[in-house]
Write an enzyme that holds these catalytic residues in place. Structure first.
Site, PDB file in Angstrom:
ATOM      1  N   HIS A 186     -41.882  -0.146  26.005  1.00 48.25           N
ATOM      2  CA  HIS A 186     -42.435   0.852  26.943  1.00 48.25           C
ATOM      3  C   HIS A 186     -41.561   2.110  26.977  1.00 48.25           C
ATOM      4  O   HIS A 186     -42.071   3.204  27.224  1.00 48.25           O
ATOM      5  CB  HIS A 186     -42.496   0.281  28.373  1.00 48.25           C
ATOM      6  CG  HIS A 186     -43.113  -1.068  28.455  1.00 48.25           C
ATOM      7  ND1 HIS A 186     -44.424  -1.294  28.097  1.00 48.25           N
ATOM      8  CD2 HIS A 186     -42.606  -2.283  28.810  1.00 48.25           C
ATOM      9  CE1 HIS A 186     -44.699  -2.583  28.267  1.00 48.25           C
ATOM     10  NE2 HIS A 186     -43.619  -3.202  28.682  1.00 48.25           N
ATOM     11  N   HIS A 195     -33.586   4.967  31.753  1.00 47.34           N
ATOM     12  CA  HIS A 195     -34.598   5.090  30.709  1.00 47.34           C
ATOM     13  C   HIS A 195     -35.339   6.406  30.906  1.00 47.34           C
ATOM     14  O   HIS A 195     -35.138   7.094  31.890  1.00 47.34           O
ATOM     15  CB  HIS A 195     -35.578   3.908  30.780  1.00 47.34           C
ATOM     16  CG  HIS A 195     -36.314   3.858  32.065  1.00 47.34           C
ATOM     17  ND1 HIS A 195     -35.853   3.167  33.180  1.00 47.34           N
ATOM     18  CD2 HIS A 195     -37.459   4.459  32.454  1.00 47.34           C
ATOM     19  CE1 HIS A 195     -36.709   3.343  34.171  1.00 47.34           C
ATOM     20  NE2 HIS A 195     -37.668   4.140  33.770  1.00 47.34           N
ATOM     21  N   HIS A 199     -39.165   8.830  30.276  1.00 42.09           N
ATOM     22  CA  HIS A 199     -40.621   8.932  30.065  1.00 42.09           C
ATOM     23  C   HIS A 199     -40.849  10.295  29.422  1.00 42.09           C
ATOM     24  O   HIS A 199     -40.197  11.281  29.820  1.00 42.09           O
ATOM     25  CB  HIS A 199     -41.374   8.856  31.401  1.00 42.09           C
ATOM     26  CG  HIS A 199     -41.091   7.590  32.177  1.00 42.09           C
ATOM     27  ND1 HIS A 199     -41.909   6.476  32.135  1.00 42.09           N
ATOM     28  CD2 HIS A 199     -40.061   7.269  33.012  1.00 42.09           C
ATOM     29  CE1 HIS A 199     -41.409   5.535  32.921  1.00 42.09           C
ATOM     30  NE2 HIS A 199     -40.288   5.975  33.443  1.00 42.09           N
ATOM     31  N   GLU A 231     -43.295  12.024  35.001  1.00 43.61           N
ATOM     32  CA  GLU A 231     -44.163  11.189  35.857  1.00 43.61           C
ATOM     33  C   GLU A 231     -44.441  11.941  37.168  1.00 43.61           C
ATOM     34  O   GLU A 231     -45.591  12.177  37.526  1.00 43.61           O
ATOM     35  CB  GLU A 231     -43.478   9.851  36.129  1.00 43.61           C
ATOM     36  CG  GLU A 231     -43.213   9.074  34.829  1.00 43.61           C
ATOM     37  CD  GLU A 231     -43.285   7.589  35.001  1.00 43.61           C
ATOM     38  OE1 GLU A 231     -42.445   7.039  35.730  1.00 43.61           O
ATOM     39  OE2 GLU A 231     -44.194   6.980  34.432  1.00 43.61           O
ATOM     40  N   HIS A 264     -34.941   8.284  34.476  1.00 42.14           N
ATOM     41  CA  HIS A 264     -34.812   7.436  35.675  1.00 42.14           C
ATOM     42  C   HIS A 264     -33.535   6.620  35.613  1.00 42.14           C
ATOM     43  O   HIS A 264     -33.347   5.818  34.681  1.00 42.14           O
ATOM     44  CB  HIS A 264     -36.018   6.491  35.770  1.00 42.14           C
ATOM     45  CG  HIS A 264     -37.284   7.190  36.113  1.00 42.14           C
ATOM     46  ND1 HIS A 264     -38.535   6.670  35.853  1.00 42.14           N
ATOM     47  CD2 HIS A 264     -37.495   8.393  36.693  1.00 42.14           C
ATOM     48  CE1 HIS A 264     -39.461   7.508  36.279  1.00 42.14           C
ATOM     49  NE2 HIS A 264     -38.860   8.566  36.791  1.00 42.14           N
ATOM     50  N   THR A 311     -42.979   2.732  38.599  1.00 39.05           N
ATOM     51  CA  THR A 311     -44.112   3.459  37.997  1.00 39.05           C
ATOM     52  C   THR A 311     -44.684   2.693  36.802  1.00 39.05           C
ATOM     53  O   THR A 311     -45.527   3.213  36.071  1.00 39.05           O
ATOM     54  CB  THR A 311     -43.666   4.850  37.509  1.00 39.05           C
ATOM     55  OG1 THR A 311     -42.653   4.653  36.508  1.00 39.05           O
ATOM     56  CG2 THR A 311     -43.137   5.694  38.640  1.00 39.05           C
TER      57      THR A 311
HETATM   58  O1  LIG Z   1     -37.216  -3.195  35.911  1.00 36.25           O
HETATM   59  C1  LIG Z   1     -38.374  -3.108  35.570  1.00 36.25           C
HETATM   60  N1  LIG Z   1     -39.043  -4.144  35.018  1.00 36.25           N
HETATM   61  C2  LIG Z   1     -38.375  -5.408  34.781  1.00 36.25           C
HETATM   62  C3  LIG Z   1     -38.358  -6.252  36.020  1.00 36.25           C
HETATM   63  C4  LIG Z   1     -37.522  -7.333  36.045  1.00 36.25           C
HETATM   64  C5  LIG Z   1     -37.472  -8.130  37.170  1.00 36.25           C
HETATM   65  C6  LIG Z   1     -38.273  -7.847  38.276  1.00 36.25           C
HETATM   66  C7  LIG Z   1     -39.097  -6.744  38.249  1.00 36.25           C
HETATM   67  C8  LIG Z   1     -39.156  -5.930  37.126  1.00 36.25           C
HETATM   68  N2  LIG Z   1     -39.114  -1.975  35.739  1.00 36.25           N
HETATM   69  C9  LIG Z   1     -38.682  -0.792  36.304  1.00 36.25           C
HETATM   70  C10 LIG Z   1     -37.509  -0.705  37.063  1.00 36.25           C
HETATM   71  C11 LIG Z   1     -37.159   0.543  37.630  1.00 36.25           C
HETATM   72  C12 LIG Z   1     -37.954   1.657  37.412  1.00 36.25           C
HETATM   73  C13 LIG Z   1     -39.094   1.530  36.656  1.00 36.25           C
HETATM   74  C14 LIG Z   1     -39.473   0.326  36.106  1.00 36.25           C
HETATM   75  B1  LIG Z   1     -39.750   2.943  36.587  1.00 36.25           B
HETATM   76  O2  LIG Z   1     -40.669   3.105  37.634  1.00 36.25           O
HETATM   77  O3  LIG Z   1     -40.240   3.285  35.295  1.00 36.25           O
HETATM   78  O4  LIG Z   1     -38.619   3.808  36.932  1.00 36.25           O
HETATM   79  C15 LIG Z   1     -37.810   3.078  37.859  1.00 36.25           C
HETATM   80 ZN   LIG Z   2     -39.139   5.025  34.837  1.00 36.70          ZN
END
Ligand SMILES: O=C(NCc1ccccc1)Nc1ccc2c(c1)[B-](O)(O)OC2
Ligand SMILES: [Zn+2]
Length: 262
Positions: free
Chosen positions: A65, A95, A97, A107, A120, A200
């Site tokens: 992603h 990361h 976008h 975003e 982010h 997001t």
């Molecule tokens: O950490 C993510 N996924 C893996 C996960 C592992 C365990 C529990 C939940 C999620 N996703 C994620 C984390 C932070 C942000 C985004 C996506 B964003 O909105 O793109 O910017 C901020």
């Molecule tokens: Zn993000």
């Protein structure tokens, strides 16, 4: 829900995420369009203080992603504090976008206008929760520092990241990435907007205190083009899909107020 059944294409993109993740239609979703004249100046909001000087970066990876740089988050060696936050939040990863060639890919938008890309920096509340996973499901679990990228001259430090991208071209690839301090990616001003929102990307949990810096950083088209040589697909997959336009469009504010620091 095992594995990843979502993406940014026509069949699996943001417009159909709600089918597997109904919270996509929730009241606290991100990103949003920030209308500066409609933000509320909050004089009680102190400065945001990122303290990354003892951070330990571990690796850089392609998760299908985005491209992600992970940090050691087993103690409070790198945190963000102040601003709207009641306690320090631990840096876990950052990361990006971005859009396609000649197209915006942020975003959040400002007055309906997007930026070329958005960075982010993801932090979690380790004072109240025992793991990122647990924090990610809690309303005050995460704090994300969002930084807009605009195009212009080369960014003097971004090459450290773009030079490593060829090593993580395909989904599932990861490589060592030590001694990177994301302080070098911050703009000079830390003035910010803040509001309560969500991840997001699926699972779209409504657990994020968003802190968006008003001042963008500048990167060159050439540096941005390096991100677009990444692929959404794994090396062994037949269909080759260039990693670009990996952004969710703005979602309804649903009565939320965006606060403004000085
Ligand atoms: O950490 C993510 N996924 C893996 C996960 C592992 C365990 C529990 C939940 C999620 N996703 C994620 C984390 C932070 C942000 C985004 C996506 B964003 O909105 O793109 O910017 C901020
Ligand atoms: Zn993000």
């Amino acid at each position: 829900m095992t594995g990843c059944n979502w993406g940014y294409g026509k069949e699996d993109g943001p417009s159909v995420w709600h089918k597997n993740y109904p919270i996509a239609l929730g009241k606290r979703q991100s990103p949003v369009d920030i209308i500066p004249d409609e933000t509320v100046r909050d004089f009680s909001l102190g400065p945001i203080v990122p303290d990354y000087d003892r951070c330990t970066s571990v690796n850089i990876s392609n998760n299908g992603h985005s491209v992600v740089v992970e940090f050691v988050d087993c103690d409070d060696r790198s945190v963000i504090r102040g601003g709207p936050l009641d306690n320090p939040y631990r840096l876990k990863q950052f990361h990006f976008h971005w859009g396609g060639k000649g197209h915006d890919g942020s975003e959040h938008t400002v007055g309906g206008v997007g930026y070329t890309s958005e960075l982010h920096l993801v932090h979690w509340n380790a004072i109240k929760y025992r793991s990122f996973r647990e924090a990610s499901k809690s309303s005050d679990g995460l704090a994300v520092l969002g930084i807009f990228l605009e195009t212009g001259d080369d960014h003097r430090w971004l090459h450290v990241i773009t030079d490593a991208l060829y090593m993580v071209k395909y989904k599932g690839s990861v490589t060592d990435f030590k001694d990177f301090n994301p302080r070098c990616l911050l703009p000079s001003s830390l003035h910010y907007w803040t509001y309560l929102g969500s991840l997001t990307t699926p699972p779209l949990y409504e657990s994020v205190t968003w802190i968006l810096l008003k001042e963008p950083i500048t990167v060159s088209e050439r540096q941005l083009a390096m991100f677009r040589m990444l692929q959404f697909n794994a090396e062994e997959e037949d269909e080759r899909m260039r990693m670009e336009n990996n952004f969710r469009p703005p979602q309804p504010l649903e009565g939320r107020t965006v606060l403004s620091s000085n």
